[in-house]
Design a protein around this motif. Structure first.
Motif, PDB file in Angstrom:
ATOM      1  N   VAL A1106      38.410  43.658  33.412  1.00 58.68           N
ATOM      2  CA  VAL A1106      37.854  42.775  32.377  1.00 58.68           C
ATOM      3  C   VAL A1106      38.935  41.915  31.757  1.00 58.68           C
ATOM      4  CG1 VAL A1106      35.709  43.509  31.341  1.00 58.68           C
ATOM      5  CG2 VAL A1106      37.718  44.972  31.151  1.00 58.68           C
ATOM      6  N   LEU A1107      40.164  42.249  32.034  1.00 58.62           N
ATOM      7  CA  LEU A1107      41.240  41.642  31.266  1.00 58.62           C
ATOM      8  C   LEU A1107      41.932  40.495  31.994  1.00 58.62           C
ATOM      9  CD1 LEU A1107      42.826  44.954  30.065  1.00 58.62           C
ATOM     10  CD2 LEU A1107      41.387  43.407  28.754  1.00 58.62           C
ATOM     11  N   TYR A1157      38.028  45.564  24.147  1.00 59.52           N
ATOM     12  CA  TYR A1157      39.202  45.928  23.348  1.00 59.52           C
ATOM     13  C   TYR A1157      39.756  47.270  23.817  1.00 59.52           C
ATOM     14  CZ  TYR A1157      41.934  47.306  19.303  1.00 59.52           C
ATOM     15  OH  TYR A1157      42.946  47.734  18.498  1.00 59.52           O
ATOM     16  N   LEU A1158      38.840  48.164  24.134  1.00 53.69           N
ATOM     17  CA  LEU A1158      39.269  49.477  24.616  1.00 53.69           C
ATOM     18  C   LEU A1158      40.081  49.325  25.900  1.00 53.69           C
ATOM     19  CD1 LEU A1158      39.035  52.658  24.561  1.00 53.69           C
ATOM     20  CD2 LEU A1158      37.054  52.370  26.042  1.00 53.69           C
ATOM     21  N   ALA A1159      39.587  48.458  26.795  1.00 54.62           N
ATOM     22  CA  ALA A1159      40.295  48.224  28.045  1.00 54.62           C
ATOM     23  C   ALA A1159      41.707  47.718  27.766  1.00 54.62           C
ATOM     24  CB  ALA A1159      39.534  47.224  28.895  1.00 54.62           C
ATOM     25  N   ALA A1160      41.821  46.834  26.788  1.00 53.66           N
ATOM     26  CA  ALA A1160      43.133  46.287  26.447  1.00 53.66           C
ATOM     27  C   ALA A1160      44.042  47.364  25.874  1.00 53.66           C
ATOM     28  CB  ALA A1160      42.965  45.147  25.452  1.00 53.66           C
ATOM     29  N   GLU A1161      43.463  48.200  25.018  1.00 50.37           N
ATOM     30  CA  GLU A1161      44.262  49.278  24.424  1.00 50.37           C
ATOM     31  C   GLU A1161      44.754  50.233  25.502  1.00 50.37           C
ATOM     32  OE1 GLU A1161      44.823  50.705  21.061  1.00 50.37           O
ATOM     33  OE2 GLU A1161      44.737  48.598  20.438  1.00 50.37           O
ATOM     34  N   LEU A1162      43.845  50.541  26.438  1.00 49.11           N
ATOM     35  CA  LEU A1162      44.219  51.456  27.511  1.00 49.11           C
ATOM     36  C   LEU A1162      45.307  50.836  28.374  1.00 49.11           C
ATOM     37  CD1 LEU A1162      40.758  52.888  28.582  1.00 49.11           C
ATOM     38  CD2 LEU A1162      42.588  54.086  27.390  1.00 49.11           C
ATOM     39  N   ALA A1163      45.155  49.541  28.625  1.00 50.44           N
ATOM     40  CA  ALA A1163      46.147  48.843  29.434  1.00 50.44           C
ATOM     41  C   ALA A1163      47.527  48.937  28.803  1.00 50.44           C
ATOM     42  CB  ALA A1163      45.745  47.394  29.630  1.00 50.44           C
ATOM     43  N   MET A1169      41.529  50.234  33.634  1.00 54.73           N
ATOM     44  CA  MET A1169      40.107  50.543  33.641  1.00 54.73           C
ATOM     45  C   MET A1169      39.440  49.596  34.621  1.00 54.73           C
ATOM     46  SD  MET A1169      37.603  51.079  30.471  1.00 54.73           S
ATOM     47  CE  MET A1169      37.501  49.419  29.912  1.00 54.73           C
ATOM     48  N   THR A1170      38.712  50.148  35.567  1.00 57.92           N
ATOM     49  CA  THR A1170      38.077  49.310  36.579  1.00 57.92           C
ATOM     50  C   THR A1170      36.568  49.389  36.443  1.00 57.92           C
ATOM     51  OG1 THR A1170      39.619  50.563  37.929  1.00 57.92           O
ATOM     52  CG2 THR A1170      38.668  48.604  38.902  1.00 57.92           C
ATOM     53  N   LEU A1171      35.956  48.270  36.582  1.00 55.81           N
ATOM     54  CA  LEU A1171      34.493  48.226  36.539  1.00 55.81           C
ATOM     55  C   LEU A1171      33.976  47.993  37.945  1.00 55.81           C
ATOM     56  CD1 LEU A1171      34.969  47.849  33.486  1.00 55.81           C
ATOM     57  CD2 LEU A1171      33.084  46.219  33.520  1.00 55.81           C
TER      58      LEU A1171
END
Lengths: 1179, 319
Positions: A1106-1107, A1157-1163, A1169-1171
């Motif tokens: 997503v990022l 935002y969660l994906a960014a934080e995890l990154a 995070m893969t969709l």
């Protein structure tokens, strides 16, 4: 109005505040300064000759009236209203003299300025002292101003009355924490809180608590605190150190309380174990090979030499004397007295461990007194002055060490050095203490708490304001306690603390209120002169010896109870009285208290604890001290002619007295204990606020509690001096009324000056269903005619000097912009709003010009309702431009749906509808429509019968044109001699019912009503009549919270929270759960996604991220489009995946923004995070 | 529209007529009509009341809204009201509602110049229209009291305080705001029909009779001093409180008296605020009721008619 326009009764309610402060001004400060140890400075570096010892002490304190000062020139009296408006503190200059004395030379006095101390209103130094109502109004104060509080930064603050352990009374206590002190300790101890006294009974209020612990081996340890550490001394050592005596004598003294002959008789406190314990105590000292007084002193002195500062160079025995003087039984000056008291305490301790006497309850009012404002300030000031002196010494010594041209012998030089620690800080420290209620202290001042000593006295309404002065707090340390035993309503507090007036919830039982008759003893006698405790005690002793008391002489050994009882006067064992005579003595003392106040002071507490089996430790405990609770009762042994039979009793003695109710009965008392005293009136057990509830004796008691709380949050007539006030928020009822049904307290305390409600015609019926569940229907037309109209006054203070000092030295002033003419309708040429102008939310109300940046800035209204500029006050003090203004806004608060109302019986409700007049039911005969409809279900479970009575009585009263007296317990008062007892049986209901009947109304207060909508008769008769209704301050206009769209959080893009910022109400987990349970999936999706952080994200289906999406620059496309070619599918996609370097796999997915935002934080934590996308067909 | 005609011919009998109070009987109709009349009298008969206040100076103790509210509640003589226009429907003025057809202007100037408190009353209001003035409650026949009665107090001023304002009075109805309501009280009751069971009554002793008569809080019954018989003195004083019936039952004589409410007969009491005479209030109410019924009848024929009733449209939309 033909009211009694003197406010004596009101003033009396706050006298304990004012008196304690007055004493501080009169004598307290002087006594306190005398008690500060003089400083001794040795010039040990240059010379050791005697002339190089400098003694510094403080004398002659002077506190002045508040003055307007500018530098050193005085510009007239500073008045309280000026402080309130200008946000100043009402303080007076505090000065003292410093005496410098070089050994062998004359004393040099220097004036020293200790800054400003807050002055209590209506105290001796206040400009309002002695002013009559007329004068007060001319000084822009309330006509009924009572004083008793401080004004600090324009805010009114009261010192909270705190419960303290009773001074100078040895209390036996069980506490499991005692056991953990050290090995061998038990949980039992006798504790005494001693308040310092010196010379002829001068009290400086500082206290030291001494604990006498019982050890498992039968010995005892005397524990006390020095500088935050507890020290434990063997009791025998202290005994020996105090008096030069033989072991034999100590043994005899200790064991005298046991006599085999009386061992099983009622009142015997000793047991055969006492002798063994006495031996152990003496052996302990012997084991340390301390035999004489000198040995003991030497031992103690060596032990404490490093602990007590300032005594490093003293001999050990001098140190020991200091310890004995300053830390052990500091209320006694004489070593013999200390010795006797310790013996007494040991005996009490032994009796307590042998269970021949019961422990004292520290939570009971019997063993408590109260901390008064004057005393708090005195001890705090003392501590601060001592700190200052210590610092001064350090500074001088440092200067001496520096070896510069500092001349130790020149007073000016020394003073200059001392002044490095500015003495004006001291006034500031006291002011800060009162401002924040926090003690900034090292020693803790023998206090249980550090914070919460003062509270702001809100003038929400008069009753709330009044209650601040009558409230007594148990102490902040108890608030967090898990146990509820401290909160219990104990029978000991009868007559002193109101059982009804305590909040429910968190502070329940901790925050109590004094009853209306309860007073606190002060340093002033009835003539207003400062009491001389030395004379008083001498006179008491004379009376006692005249009555057959044997004085306690050092060598005299007296048997103990039950033959003889010890007499303690203010914690000093003064003698012994034979138990056969004690009753007579006590009765005689009580008579003298009332009849001969010159011999025995009227507020003397004659705490006679009679002999009992396993009860409280017997004795006669007399106390003359201030800050005890007292209340008046009738002494039956004195004829009531001329009201001279009123005796003041305290909570300690009350427990052992026989006081009957004034209903003429004996209260089920047996003849062996006839009543000696009588209550003045049953309402004396209630506080002022509780006393205002009509017929509270007919209500269920929790309802009266609720009323006490609600009375204090009523929007009433808070102030008469409204134009001169700049309170942050004031609630004001536009058209208050005097209640038709009222109690005697209402007239006594002139509540008519500050009425709190409206007599509304209340019908009790279920009409249209809008009055279900404590909702109520208001008559719209009544409201339109002015019922319950109100305002909120809100003051905004703008101080430009304050602002500019914070943000650099930019000169700012009030000025409106000449360029932007759009503001001219709102802001006048001076930059301030027009008075009477209506200002809507987000409109400017004043404009500030910044000279440096040449810009104007406007202050805009916040909030959601339009306001009217009520008042603009400017501070014109010596400034070129206006710098400080108060702008008072007026919010109209007329009743709307959602506002809260309550009767005086704990019956609160929310307005659910405003029905027009025509829809309200009406009476066929009179045509009356009710102002208010409440549901009949409000009554059965709550049992507020008094509300029904009030309705009937007010109906009768208004028909008669007379106020109705609703004093509770009127039936339990003896009829005065004129009335016959025959007229008794007529009940209250009968009286009221017949009154109605005589005016052609139904006996039961019901009326036949017709439906306002259909015009048909309602099927049952409706109970209708006037009830005094209060409007509570909780109004929807201040509370409603709605939004459709609005501000969102920066990071999550979810709606923000908070009413002020236009946020939403959280749709939380539990709400989510209920939606799920209902299967309301669409609604859930709508709430949590569509209306929240709905977001369409570009996801790369190739890498599943997503990022990584990024926008392609549109310019590039524009260049390519020129060719006239049809746009390729690639070109139409504006997004591309940064990782895959292609836009081939880009898809749009709707998701909550937080997910992205969660994906960014995890990154950021190196987690990818893969969709995995599919169009849903395969799944 | 054919069928049985339910048309009734209600009769009105006036009992008492004073300026501020009227009492009449309404017969041969039912509660719905009686109540409709009551509701119209309270809420829909137009009067004139101060609606807009422009305050020039107010240094009194009361704030602007308070004074404005008090001014609004002062009843003004409103004989003109029926003929006036509502400001919102007025086409003579462009919407500001300040023309002579729809408004009356008032001025008030008061300043206290001496040490005595000055009462500013409704008499200090200066009207631009002599027919619309604050209601004067003083009795013109009584010279002495009229000297003293100074109208309705608006505010009290002390030395140096001043009140100066301009007020616009407009036509309105009680439904919009209670200040426009011309009626202080309008109430009606069913006429009671009282039958005493004479035989049973005779079985009572004089003492019991007395008790029974006294059980009613209002003086409905009395004992004839000559014949010792219980008679009905004033049936209309009966408040339907059932006290006498309960008393009879308690005495063991159920059915001693029978009281019925006449379903088609009402006794009205109308008290006016003084804005219009009580009699006029009733007449105006009947007029308005008629207009409202007309509107209903018309709207039955044409749907579009709804908007064409001028002032009546408001009545219809409102209720």
């Amino acid at each position: 109005m033909a009211m009694n326009n003197n406010y004596k009764d009101l003033e009396e309610l706050v006298t304990h505040h004012v008196d304690s402060y007055d004493y501080m001004v009169d004598r307290g400060l002087e006594v306190m300064l005398d008690n500060i140890k003089p400083l001794k400075i040795h010039d040990s570096f240059t010379n050791t000759s005697l002339s190089h010892i400098l003694v510094i002490n403080l004398i002659n304190p002077r506190l002045y009236e508040p003055q307007k000062e500018q530098g050193s020139t005085k510009r007239g009296a500073l008045l309280p209203f000026e402080c309130r408006q200008a946000k100043l503190s009402y303080t007076g200059r505090f000065e003292a003299d410093v005496c410098f004395q070089y050994q062998g030379r004359a004393v040099i006095r220097e004036k020293i300025n200790f800054g400003h101390l807050p002055i209590m209103l209506k105290s001796k130094l206040c400009h309002l002292r002695g002013a009559d109502p007329q004068k007060l109004t001319s000084l822009k104060e309330e006509a009924a101003e009572m004083g008793g509080y401080f004004i600090l930064n324009g805010l009114e603050r009261v010192v909270r009355l705190l419960i303290m352990p009773k001074r100078n009374y040895p209390m036996s206590m069980v506490r499991s924490s005692f056991r953990d002190r050290r090995e061998g300790f038990t949980d039992k101890a006798v504790v005494i809180r001693c308040v310092r006294e010196y010379q002829s009974s001068l009290i400086d209020q500082s206290s030291v608590t001494v604990k006498l612990h019982y050890l498992r081996n039968g010995s005892a340890r005397l524990g006390f605190w020095i500088e935050g550490r507890e020290y434990l001394l063997p009791a025998g050592m202290v005994l020996k150190a105090l008096v030069d005596t033989t072991d034999r004598e100590i043994y005899e003294k200790l064991t005298c309380c046991y006599n085999e002959k009386y061992s099983k008789v009622k009142g015997a406190v000793g047991s055969e174990l006492v002798a063994e314990r006495a031996k152990i105590i003496l052996d302990e000292v012997q084991d340390l090979s301390l035999f004489t007084q000198h040995d003991c002193l030497q031992h103690i002195g060596e032990h404490f030499q490093p602990v007590v500062d300032g005594l490093e160079n003293e001999t050990p025995s001098n140190v020991a004397h200091t310890v004995l003087k300053d830390y052990i039984f500091i209320h006694l000056n004489n070593y013999d007295d200390k010795f006797n008291l310790l013996i007494f305490m040991l005996q009490k301790l032994f009796s307590f461990t042998d269970q021949t006497s019961a422990p004292d309850n520290p939570d009971s009012l019997q063993n408590q007194e109260v901390l008064l404002p004057g005393h708090l300030i005195t001890i705090y000031l003392k501590e601060k002055l001592e700190d200052w002196m210590r610092k001064a010494k350090k500074l001088v010594q440092e200067e001496l060490g520096k070896k510069n041209n500092f001349n130790f012998l020149a007073v000016q030089d020394v003073k200059k050095v001392i002044d490095k620690n500015p003495p004006t800080q001291i006034g500031l420290a006291v002011e800060n203490m009162l401002k924040t209620g926090r003690l900034a202290t090292q020693s803790g001042l023998d206090m249980q708490q550090r914070a919460g000593f003062t509270v702001q006295a809100e003038r929400l309404n008069f009753l709330r304001f009044l209650s601040f002065f009558r409230a007594v707090h148990r102490g902040a340390s108890f608030a967090g306690l898990r146990t509820t035993s401290v909160r219990k309503l104990l029978p000991e507090s009868w007559g002193f603390l109101c059982p009804v007036h305590t909040p429910d919830g968190e502070p329940c039982g901790l925050l109590n209120h004094m009853t209306c008759y309860c007073r606190v003893t002060s340093y002033f006698d009835s003539q207003g002169l400062v009491k001389d405790f030395f004379d008083i005690r001498k006179s008491i002793l004379n009376v006692l010896t005249g009555l057959g008391m044997t004085s306690s002489l050092p060598k005299l050994v007296q048997p103990g109870p039950p033959q003889v009882l010890s007499v303690l006067l203010d914690g000093r064992v003064v003698g012994f009285i034979r138990s056969s005579e004690i009753e007579k003595v006590v009765a005689h003392l009580r008579r003298l208290k009332v009849l001969a106040p010159s011999l025995i002071p009227g507020d003397l507490e004659v705490g006679y604890v009679p002999l009992s089996i396993g009860g409280a430790y017997p004795g006669l405990y007399l106390s003359t001290s201030p800050s005890r609770f007292i209340r008046p009762v009738r002494n039956l042994s004195i004829s009531s002619e001329g009201g001279r039979d009123i005796e003041l009793i305290g909570p300690f003695e009350q427990v052992f007295m026989e006081i009957r109710c004034s209903d003429g009965g004996n209260g089920g008392r047996s003849d062996t204990f006839p009543a000696t005293h009588e209550e003045i009136h049953p309402t004396a057990m209630l506080s002022v606020v509780a006393n205002l509830t009509p017929w509270s004796d007919h209500n269920q008691s929790p309802r009266n509690m609720y009323q006490c709380q609600m009375a204090k949050q009523t929007m009433g007539f808070s102030l008469q001096s409204l134009p001169f006030r700049a309170d942050q928020k004031l609630y004001h009822l536009q058209t208050p009324q005097s209640p038709i049904v009222r109690t005697s307290a209402y007239t006594k305390y002139n509540i008519d000056e500050y009425p709190n409600g409206t007599n509304a015609i209340v019908a009790v019926l279920a009409y249209t269903g809008y009055d279900m569940e404590d909702a109520m229907i208001l008559n719209k037309s009544s409201v339109e005619r002015g019922m319950c109209h109100g305002q909120i006054y809100q003051t905004e203070t703008i101080d430009l000097a304050d602002e500019s000092s914070r943000s650099g030295a930019a000169q700012k002033m009030f000025k409106r912009s000449n360029i932007d003419k759009s503001l001219h309708s709102l802001i006048d040429s001076d930059g301030l709003p027009y008075v009477g102008q209506k200002i809507h939310p987000n409109e400017p109300y004043c404009s500030v010009y910044n000279e440096v940046t040449n810009t104007t800035r406007t202050n805009n209204r916040k909030g959601s309702d339009p306001v009217i500029v009520d008042y603009v006050a400017v501070d014109t003090k010596n400034k070129k431009y206006l710098q400080k203004v108060n702008i008072r806004f007026r919010h109209t608060r007329n009743p709307i749906i959602g506002d809260k109302f309550s009767s005086r019986h704990g019956q609160k409700g929310v307005c659910s509808q405003l029905w027009p007049d025509i829809d309200m039911p009406f009476s066929g005969t009179t045509g009356m429509r009710p102002d208010l409809i409440i549901n009949p279900h409000a009554f059965p479970s709550r049992m507020t019968i008094a509300m029904l009575l009030e309705s009937v009585a007010a109906k009768g009263g208004s028909l008669n044109g007379k106020f109705v007296d609703a004093t509770p317990f009127a039936g339990s008062v003896k009829k005065s001699k004129g009335e016959e007892i025959n007229s008794e049986p007529e009940s209250l209901v009968d009286e009221l019912g017949n009154m109605l009947k005589s005016h052609g109304f139904n006996y039961h207060g019901v009326e036949v009503l017709y439906s306002g909508v259909y015009g048909t008769e309602l099927t049952c008769e409706i109970f209708m009549g006037p009830v005094y209704y209060q409007r509570l301050r909780h109004m929807v206009a201040d509370k409603f919270q709605v939004r459709a769209t609005g501000a969102v959080d920066q990071i999550t893009r979810q709606p923000i929270k908070g009413r002020k910022r236009g946020g939403g109400i959280r749709f939380g987990e539990m709400e989510r759960d209920s939606m799920l349970a209902h299967g309301a999936a669409y609604l859930l999706h709508d709430r949590l996604h569509t209306c929240s952080d709905y977001h369409i994200a570009d996801v790369c289906s190739l890498c599943g991220s997503v990022l990584t999406s990024s926008f392609i620059q549109p310019q590039k496309r524009a260049v390519r489009d020129i060719g006239g070619l049809p746009p390729t599918s690639n070109a139409s996609k504006r997004v591309t995946c940064h990782a895959c370097q292609t836009s081939k796999g880009m898809e749009t997915v709707a998701m909550p923004y937080v997910f992205r935002y969660l994906a960014a934080e995890l990154a950021s934590m190196n987690i990818k995070m893969t969709l995995h996308l599919n169009d849903g067909l395969e799944a | 529209m054919d069928g049985v005609s339910y048309q009734r011919f209600p009769r009105v009998k006036i009992r008492e007529l004073r300026d501020d109070c009227a009492k009449f009987e309404l017969r041969d109709t039912d509660a719905s009509i009686a109540n409709a009349l009551r509701r119209v009298m309270i809420a829909e008969v137009p009067t004139i009341a101060i609606d807009l206040v422009e305050i020039e100076v107010n240094s009194s103790v009361l704030n602007d809204e308070f004074i404005a509210h008090r001014l609004g509640l002062i009843p003004l003589t409103s004989e003109r009201a029926m003929g006036m226009r509502f400001s919102r429907d007025c086409d003579a003025c462009d919407g500001d509602g300040q023309c002579e057809y729809c408004s009356v202007e008032f001025h008030l100037r008061a300043k206290c110049r001496d040490d005595q408190t000055l009462d500013v009353t409704s008499k200090d209001l200066v009207s631009s229209d002599h027919s619309v003035v604050p209601v004067d409650y003083s009795d013109p026949s009584d010279y002495e009291s009229s000297e003293q009665s100074r109208g309705i107090i608006i505010v009290k001023l002390r030395r140096g305080q001043e009140l100066r304002l301009r007020a616009i009075a407009r036509k309105g109805i009680g439904k919009d705001h209670a200040k426009w309501s011309p009626a202080a009280t309008v109430t009606f009751m069913y006429e009671p029909d009282i039958h005493i069971n004479e035989d049973m009554m005779e079985s009572l002793t004089i003492e019991e009779k007395k008790q029974w008569v006294e059980s009613s809080p209002t003086k409905v019954f009395d004992i004839d001093p000559v014949t010792q018989q219980v008679k009905v003195v004033d049936p209309e004083l009966y408040t339907y409180d059932d006290e006498v019936i309960k008393k009879a039952e308690a005495m063991g004589k159920p059915g001693l008296v029978e009281i019925r409410a006449k379903e088609d007969s009402f006794i009205f009491t109308v008290e006016s605020t003084g804005a219009i005479k009580a009699s006029q209030l009733v007449l105006n109410a009947i007029d308005i009721l008629k207009q409202k019924l007309d509107a209903v009848r018309l709207s039955e024929d044409t749907v579009e008619a709804d908007d064409q009733f001028g002032e009546l449209g408001a009545h219809m939309r409102g209720g």
